[in-house]
Scaffold this motif. Structure first.
Motif, PDB file in Angstrom:
ATOM      1  N   THR A  92       0.604  -1.222  -0.117  1.00  0.00           N
ATOM      2  CA  THR A  92       0.091  -0.002  -0.110  1.00  0.00           C
ATOM      3  C   THR A  92       0.907   1.292   0.089  1.00  0.00           C
ATOM      4  OG1 THR A  92      -0.303  -0.125   2.454  1.00  0.00           O
ATOM      5  CG2 THR A  92      -1.945  -0.965   1.181  1.00  0.00           C
ATOM      6  N   ASP A  93       2.118   0.958   0.105  1.00  0.00           N
ATOM      7  CA  ASP A  93       2.752   2.415  -0.019  1.00  0.00           C
ATOM      8  C   ASP A  93       3.509   2.668  -1.300  1.00  0.00           C
ATOM      9  OD1 ASP A  93       3.105   2.187   2.833  1.00  0.00           O
ATOM     10  OD2 ASP A  93       4.887   0.981   2.941  1.00  0.00           O
ATOM     11  N   ILE A  94       3.495   4.011  -1.655  1.00  0.00           N
ATOM     12  CA  ILE A  94       3.989   4.527  -2.821  1.00  0.00           C
ATOM     13  C   ILE A  94       5.342   5.103  -2.909  1.00  0.00           C
ATOM     14  CG2 ILE A  94       3.090   6.201  -4.771  1.00  0.00           C
ATOM     15  CD1 ILE A  94       0.287   5.950  -2.966  1.00  0.00           C
ATOM     16  N   SER A  95       6.041   4.608  -3.841  1.00  0.00           N
ATOM     17  CA  SER A  95       7.384   5.265  -4.143  1.00  0.00           C
ATOM     18  C   SER A  95       7.739   5.650  -5.115  1.00  0.00           C
ATOM     19  CB  SER A  95       8.425   3.967  -3.539  1.00  0.00           C
ATOM     20  OG  SER A  95       8.099   3.023  -4.306  1.00  0.00           O
ATOM     21  N   GLY A  96       8.581   6.671  -5.248  1.00  0.00           N
ATOM     22  CA  GLY A  96       9.002   7.360  -6.547  1.00  0.00           C
ATOM     23  C   GLY A  96      10.235   8.180  -6.494  1.00  0.00           C
ATOM     24  N   PHE A  97      10.366   8.699  -7.574  1.00  0.00           N
ATOM     25  CA  PHE A  97      11.738   9.846  -7.788  1.00  0.00           C
ATOM     26  C   PHE A  97      11.161  10.995  -7.396  1.00  0.00           C
ATOM     27  CE2 PHE A  97      12.873   6.153 -10.463  1.00  0.00           C
ATOM     28  CZ  PHE A  97      14.185   5.813  -9.849  1.00  0.00           C
ATOM     29  N   VAL A  98      12.033  11.843  -6.700  1.00  0.00           N
ATOM     30  CA  VAL A  98      11.639  13.310  -6.239  1.00  0.00           C
ATOM     31  C   VAL A  98      12.906  13.905  -7.333  1.00  0.00           C
ATOM     32  CG1 VAL A  98      11.838  15.085  -4.779  1.00  0.00           C
ATOM     33  CG2 VAL A  98      11.087  12.973  -3.885  1.00  0.00           C
ATOM     34  N   ASN A  99      14.006  13.491  -7.302  1.00  0.00           N
ATOM     35  CA  ASN A  99      14.990  14.268  -8.378  1.00  0.00           C
ATOM     36  C   ASN A  99      15.916  13.033  -8.691  1.00  0.00           C
ATOM     37  OD1 ASN A  99      16.860  14.571  -6.422  1.00  0.00           O
ATOM     38  ND2 ASN A  99      15.916  16.280  -5.559  1.00  0.00           N
ATOM     39  N   HIS A 100      17.029  13.347  -9.375  1.00  0.00           N
ATOM     40  CA  HIS A 100      18.044  12.267  -9.790  1.00  0.00           C
ATOM     41  C   HIS A 100      18.832  11.759  -8.430  1.00  0.00           C
ATOM     42  CE1 HIS A 100      20.778  15.587  -9.566  1.00  0.00           C
ATOM     43  NE2 HIS A 100      22.028  14.823  -9.784  1.00  0.00           N
ATOM     44  N   LYS A 101      18.609  12.447  -7.285  1.00  0.00           N
ATOM     45  CA  LYS A 101      19.408  11.988  -5.954  1.00  0.00           C
ATOM     46  C   LYS A 101      18.312  11.621  -5.092  1.00  0.00           C
ATOM     47  CE  LYS A 101      23.863  14.416  -6.522  1.00  0.00           C
ATOM     48  NZ  LYS A 101      24.757  15.273  -6.024  1.00  0.00           N
ATOM     49  N   SER A 102      17.135  11.755  -5.327  1.00  0.00           N
ATOM     50  CA  SER A 102      16.210  11.632  -3.891  1.00  0.00           C
ATOM     51  C   SER A 102      15.427  10.557  -4.377  1.00  0.00           C
ATOM     52  CB  SER A 102      15.741  12.907  -3.535  1.00  0.00           C
ATOM     53  OG  SER A 102      16.836  13.834  -3.145  1.00  0.00           O
ATOM     54  N   LEU A 103      14.867   9.652  -3.432  1.00  0.00           N
ATOM     55  CA  LEU A 103      13.667   8.711  -3.481  1.00  0.00           C
ATOM     56  C   LEU A 103      12.819   9.052  -2.439  1.00  0.00           C
ATOM     57  CD1 LEU A 103      15.401   5.331  -4.132  1.00  0.00           C
ATOM     58  CD2 LEU A 103      14.522   6.960  -6.000  1.00  0.00           C
ATOM     59  N   CYS A 104      11.503   8.907  -2.676  1.00  0.00           N
ATOM     60  CA  CYS A 104      10.511   9.028  -1.312  1.00  0.00           C
ATOM     61  C   CYS A 104       9.634   8.063  -1.319  1.00  0.00           C
ATOM     62  CB  CYS A 104       9.928  10.453  -1.599  1.00  0.00           C
ATOM     63  SG  CYS A 104       8.508  10.904  -0.578  1.00  0.00           S
ATOM     64  N   VAL A 105       9.156   7.704  -0.275  1.00  0.00           N
ATOM     65  CA  VAL A 105       8.038   6.689   0.030  1.00  0.00           C
ATOM     66  C   VAL A 105       6.992   7.425   0.982  1.00  0.00           C
ATOM     67  CG1 VAL A 105       7.513   4.353   0.851  1.00  0.00           C
ATOM     68  CG2 VAL A 105       9.899   4.894   0.317  1.00  0.00           C
ATOM     69  N   LEU A 106       5.587   7.143   0.249  1.00  0.00           N
ATOM     70  CA  LEU A 106       4.439   7.731   0.809  1.00  0.00           C
ATOM     71  C   LEU A 106       3.835   6.564   1.839  1.00  0.00           C
ATOM     72  CD1 LEU A 106       2.811   9.758  -1.895  1.00  0.00           C
ATOM     73  CD2 LEU A 106       4.638  10.423  -0.325  1.00  0.00           C
TER      74      LEU A 106
END
Length: 377
Positions: free
Chosen positions: A87-101
């Motif tokens: 159920t968690d959502i992950s993706g790129f914020v920029n070329h050096k950062s990832l984020c998980v909701l």
């Protein structure tokens, strides 16, 4: 193609979303922006507000000492997906950062998931935060929303950056021109008011106060002083708390047919203060706030820090998404006859529908309301 296929695509190689919505993935300089992910972040934030649940996020940022080209970010994202829930959502914020909701997850739950990621993502610094808990904590402790209360900007408009920037650039241009015209046009009134205040009560002519602007940033707010100096604000603090909590029996100074949500017969107000409040002359120094860039001619009302502490999660939208204004939709449609939740809804409606034409209509209606002195005390 499903949303996760966009969220998980390798930076710079993702296919263009359907309906020619190329705005979702933009490369600008060295930064890669995933607008589809930011849009999903915004949706999850709104969902958290409405359901009164907690949304946590984990932000993984590549350490400065690590060469970004030596890291396969897509592989790292795959590891993150394995260690997090379906159920968690992950993706790129920029070329050096990832984020998980992390929907419906508090700070404790976020830290448990972080513990699973630490060994697998040693090249990254990990930041966690919970919405809206950390924002309210920041308001209570600091009287403002600290930049680190949430790891990165939550309240992206969802527009393409060029379109959004151009709209706000135009709005800022109108604010600069309008504030200069306002200052010049009302200078005689402001000078007379300053003399009247100085002649009738001791203390400064201008009353300055800390208010919260866009994203909860504090700024110095100017008004003509309408009260005696060194007065206790406990009366107003108690009234604000009752007003936000919906205690109409205490806060409605009118009646059921003609409500008035304003403190009547406030002993702190001077004789001149009563007049300049009634005519809204006390608001004129805010043209200088607009010229400085702290405020706009039209926008939501800027709250006091101790007021924002009492907000519910959905109330936060009125301070997080737009610059506050001298006037706004609340002032022309509701003003002192409107209960708290309805006044917030009016501010949010403005945020959702604002345009330069809408601003012009509100400014014209404001002139009419000021001349009528409706709802002012």
């Amino acid at each position: 193609m499903k949303i996760n296929e966009y969220l998980l695509a390798d930076p710079g190689t993702a296919p263009v979303p359907p309906n020619n919505s190329s705005q979702y993935r933009v490369t600008s300089g060295e930064f890669f922006y995933d607008f589809c992910f930011l849009k999903q972040l915004r949706l999850e934030t709104l969902r958290a507000q409405r359901s009164k649940s907690t949304l946590s996020i984990i932000l993984l940022t590549l350490d400065k000492e690590t060469d970004a080209e030596s890291i396969n970010m897509n592989e790292i994202l795959g590891v993150v997906r394995e260690k997090t829930r379906d159920t968690d959502i992950s993706g790129f914020v920029n070329h050096k950062s990832l984020c998980v909701l992390l929907p419906d997850t508090d700070e404790t739950g976020a830290k448990e998931i972080c513990a699973k990621l630490v060994n697998e993502t040693s090249q990254f610094s990990i930041t966690t935060s919970s919405y809206p808990d950390h924002i309210f904590e920041s308001l209570a402790k600091n009287g403002c929303v600290r930049p680190d209360a949430f790891p990165f900007e939550l309240w992206d408009s969802g527009d393409a950056p060029d379109a959004s920037s151009f709209k706000f650039l135009l709005k800022r241009g109108v604010d600069i021109v309008g504030s200069i015209i306002g200052i010049l046009a009302f200078m005689p009134v402001m000078l007379i008011t300053a003399l009247a205040i100085k002649a009738t009560s001791p203390g400064p002519v201008i009353f300055s106060q800390t208010r919260l602007g866009k994203q909860g940033t504090p700024f110095t707010f100017y008004k003509f002083r309408s009260m005696h100096v060194n007065m206790d604000n406990q009366i107003h603090r108690e009234y604000v708390q009752d007003f936000i909590n919906g205690n109409h029996a205490k806060t409605n100074q009118g009646d059921a047919e003609k409500p008035l949500y304003k403190i009547k017969s406030d002993p702190r107000i001077t004789r001149v203060g009563k007049f300049i409040r009634k005519t809204s002359i006390d608001e004129l120094p805010q043209f200088f706030n607009v010229l400085k860039g702290d405020m706009s001619l039209v926008g939501p009302r800027p709250p006091l820090p101790y007021e924002a502490e009492k907000y519910q999660a959905w109330h936060l939208r009125r301070i997080l998404e737009m610059k506050p204004g001298i006037t706004g939709l609340w002032q022309v449609e509701g003003r002192s006859k409107t209960e708290w939740n309805d006044s917030v809804r009016l501010d949010i409606r403005y945020i959702q529908n604002w345009s330069l034409l809408f601003d012009l209509k509100i400014l014209l209606r404001t002139v009419k309301e000021v001349l009528r002195c409706r709802g002012a005390m």
